[in-house]
Motif scaffolding. Structure first.
Motif, mmCIF file in Angstrom:
data_model
loop_
_atom_site.group_PDB
_atom_site.id
_atom_site.type_symbol
_atom_site.label_atom_id
_atom_site.label_comp_id
_atom_site.label_asym_id
_atom_site.label_seq_id
_atom_site.Cartn_x
_atom_site.Cartn_y
_atom_site.Cartn_z
ATOM 1 N N ASN A 1 0.864 -1.169 0.000
ATOM 2 C CA ASN A 1 0.000 0.000 0.000
ATOM 3 C C ASN A 1 0.911 1.232 0.000
ATOM 4 O O ASN A 1 1.434 1.616 1.046
ATOM 5 C CB ASN A 1 -0.910 -0.012 1.227
ATOM 6 C CG ASN A 1 -1.867 1.165 1.265
ATOM 7 O OD1 ASN A 1 -1.572 2.248 0.764
ATOM 8 N ND2 ASN A 1 -3.025 0.956 1.882
ATOM 9 N N PHE A 2 1.126 1.810 -1.178
ATOM 10 C CA PHE A 2 2.123 2.875 -1.280
ATOM 11 C C PHE A 2 1.697 4.156 -0.573
ATOM 12 O O PHE A 2 2.545 4.967 -0.194
ATOM 13 C CB PHE A 2 2.467 3.138 -2.747
ATOM 14 C CG PHE A 2 3.408 2.115 -3.320
ATOM 15 C CD1 PHE A 2 4.766 2.184 -3.066
ATOM 16 C CD2 PHE A 2 2.936 1.056 -4.076
ATOM 17 C CE1 PHE A 2 5.643 1.234 -3.560
ATOM 18 C CE2 PHE A 2 3.802 0.100 -4.586
ATOM 19 C CZ PHE A 2 5.161 0.189 -4.324
ATOM 20 N N LEU A 3 0.397 4.341 -0.380
ATOM 21 C CA LEU A 3 -0.049 5.487 0.402
ATOM 22 C C LEU A 3 0.436 5.348 1.841
ATOM 23 O O LEU A 3 0.964 6.292 2.443
ATOM 24 C CB LEU A 3 -1.574 5.604 0.355
ATOM 25 C CG LEU A 3 -2.178 6.785 1.127
ATOM 26 C CD1 LEU A 3 -1.681 8.104 0.554
ATOM 27 C CD2 LEU A 3 -3.710 6.721 1.087
ATOM 28 N N GLU A 4 0.286 4.142 2.392
ATOM 29 C CA GLU A 4 0.780 3.881 3.744
ATOM 30 C C GLU A 4 2.308 3.813 3.772
ATOM 31 O O GLU A 4 2.947 4.237 4.728
ATOM 32 C CB GLU A 4 0.198 2.568 4.266
ATOM 33 C CG GLU A 4 -1.286 2.611 4.582
ATOM 34 C CD GLU A 4 -1.585 3.511 5.765
ATOM 35 O OE1 GLU A 4 -0.833 3.454 6.762
ATOM 36 O OE2 GLU A 4 -2.545 4.294 5.689
ATOM 37 N N SER B 1 11.095 3.433 5.427
ATOM 38 C CA SER B 1 12.020 4.288 4.688
ATOM 39 C C SER B 1 11.936 3.974 3.200
ATOM 40 O O SER B 1 12.840 3.376 2.626
ATOM 41 C CB SER B 1 13.445 4.093 5.212
ATOM 42 O OG SER B 1 14.350 4.974 4.579
ATOM 43 N N LEU B 2 10.825 4.365 2.594
ATOM 44 C CA LEU B 2 10.622 4.115 1.174
ATOM 45 C C LEU B 2 11.645 4.866 0.336
ATOM 46 O O LEU B 2 12.184 4.336 -0.643
ATOM 47 C CB LEU B 2 9.202 4.526 0.774
ATOM 48 C CG LEU B 2 8.819 4.334 -0.701
ATOM 49 C CD1 LEU B 2 8.874 2.866 -1.089
ATOM 50 C CD2 LEU B 2 7.420 4.898 -0.966
ATOM 51 N N GLU B 3 11.963 6.090 0.733
ATOM 52 C CA GLU B 3 12.890 6.913 -0.048
ATOM 53 C C GLU B 3 14.299 6.336 -0.045
ATOM 54 O O GLU B 3 14.977 6.317 -1.081
ATOM 55 C CB GLU B 3 12.909 8.343 0.508
ATOM 56 C CG GLU B 3 13.792 9.289 -0.281
ATOM 57 C CD GLU B 3 13.719 10.716 0.216
ATOM 58 O OE1 GLU B 3 14.516 11.552 -0.256
ATOM 59 O OE2 GLU B 3 12.858 10.999 1.088
ATOM 60 N N VAL C 1 6.404 -1.757 4.980
ATOM 61 C CA VAL C 1 5.604 -2.899 5.427
ATOM 62 C C VAL C 1 4.705 -3.358 4.288
ATOM 63 O O VAL C 1 3.949 -2.576 3.724
ATOM 64 C CB VAL C 1 4.759 -2.521 6.658
ATOM 65 C CG1 VAL C 1 3.855 -3.682 7.072
ATOM 66 C CG2 VAL C 1 5.665 -2.122 7.821
ATOM 67 N N TRP C 2 4.786 -4.652 3.957
ATOM 68 C CA TRP C 2 3.996 -5.230 2.872
ATOM 69 C C TRP C 2 2.689 -5.805 3.420
ATOM 70 O O TRP C 2 2.566 -6.133 4.595
ATOM 71 C CB TRP C 2 4.801 -6.341 2.191
ATOM 72 C CG TRP C 2 5.968 -5.854 1.381
ATOM 73 C CD1 TRP C 2 6.957 -5.016 1.781
ATOM 74 C CD2 TRP C 2 6.267 -6.195 0.020
ATOM 75 N NE1 TRP C 2 7.857 -4.805 0.776
ATOM 76 C CE2 TRP C 2 7.461 -5.530 -0.321
ATOM 77 C CE3 TRP C 2 5.650 -7.013 -0.933
ATOM 78 C CZ2 TRP C 2 8.039 -5.644 -1.581
ATOM 79 C CZ3 TRP C 2 6.226 -7.137 -2.188
ATOM 80 C CH2 TRP C 2 7.412 -6.451 -2.504
#
Length: 285
Positions: free
Chosen positions: A27-30, A51-53, A61-62
């Motif tokens: 969930n890329f928003l989360e 830390s997506l960046e 978290v998947w």
């Protein structure tokens, strides 16, 4: 729960995929938020830094991790309580392994490649404090050539984590990339033992033509049972939100059942190795 595990893995493919189009399972928003709050059972929640960046999808978290963590804190808690547990490919959030540690596992090893170590250890400290029974171990899954022999692993993380073979191995969405399916099979063999190890696998259905052969190969050396959706398919409790005007806790909006969300294509399986088989797993075609 053990007596309820009567569904065969083929049941996964007996109905259409719930989602209208295939998604990665994040969930890329989360995932874009610095912290994900994951309620487990009443009064217990994980607060997971992301830390997506900096780390990309390895640092978030998947969906499968969410489902597995929730199941381990509920219906499947008896599988990990008092056991030596490995979270295989834990990711930076490590929700499944941290949930196991919070819910009574004797010892938990969180394993992945070294780049996620700082984030995993930060999440470990934030949620467990000083926990001598939980630690991170770098582990690169074995590579196998087309003839089935083990490939070279020259780095420090080539050896199985200390403690192998484990009582329980957790796998949260370790099947997202076709290139890692053979290494996953080899890793499961390397960290397990017949008659000792139980694998709990959270799997997101994406491409049947790719994933059905994987389960067929896995079933040659493992007995696979599908966990009934009733064990994990329900409302996720939502943490209280803060009112932007008053800063006071506001009532959280109703959460949605899993069956009506992208998590509907997540399945849980429990696997045990066939006692008589010790050979390395066969390669996928």
């Amino acid at each position: 729960m053990a007596g309820a595990l009567e569904l065969e893995w083929e049941e996964i493919f007996s109905s259409p995929v719930a989602a209208k189009k295939t998604s990665l399972g994040v969930n890329f928003l989360e995932a874009s938020k610095p912290t994900k709050v994951l309620p487990l059972v009443p009064g217990v929640q994980l607060e997971l830094s992301q830390s997506l960046e900096d780390l990309g999808i390895a640092g978030v978290v998947w969906d499968c991790g969410v489902v597995l963590a929730r199941a381990l804190s509920g219906e499947l808690s008896s599988l990990v309580r008092g056991k030596q547990v490995l979270d295989l490919g834990c990711g930076g959030g490590a929700p499944a392994g941290l949930a196991a540690a919070a819910c009574g596992a004797r010892e938990v090893t969180l394993s992945d490649l070294p780049l996620v170590r700082p984030l995993v250890e930060a999440n470990m400290a934030a949620n467990l404090g000083v926990a001598p029974n939980c630690h991170f171990a770098a582990y690169e899954w074995p590579q196998r050539d087309p003839q089935g022999s083990a490939g070279e692993r020259s780095r420090e993380e080539q050896h199985p984590p200390h403690g192998a073979p484990f009582d329980v191995v957790l796998c949260a969405d370790c099947m997202y990339d076709t290139k890692i399916l053979d290494p996953l099979l080899a890793a499961l063999t390397e960290v397990s033992a017949p008659g000792k190890t139980t694998v709990v696998l959270a799997y997101k259905r994406r491409v049947d033509d790719r994933e059905r052969p994987f389960f067929k190969k896995l079933s040659q050396t493992w007995t696979l049972r599908l966990v009934p959706r009733s064990a994990f398919d329900g409302d996720f409790p939502a943490p209280p939100s803060q009112s932007p005007s008053t800063g006071q806790s506001a009532e959280a909006p109703p959460s949605r059942p899993l069956s009506r969300s992208p998590l509907a294509d997540v399945h849980l399986l429990v696997a045990t190795r066939h006692p008589a088989l010790f050979a390395a797993p066969p390669n996928l075609p």
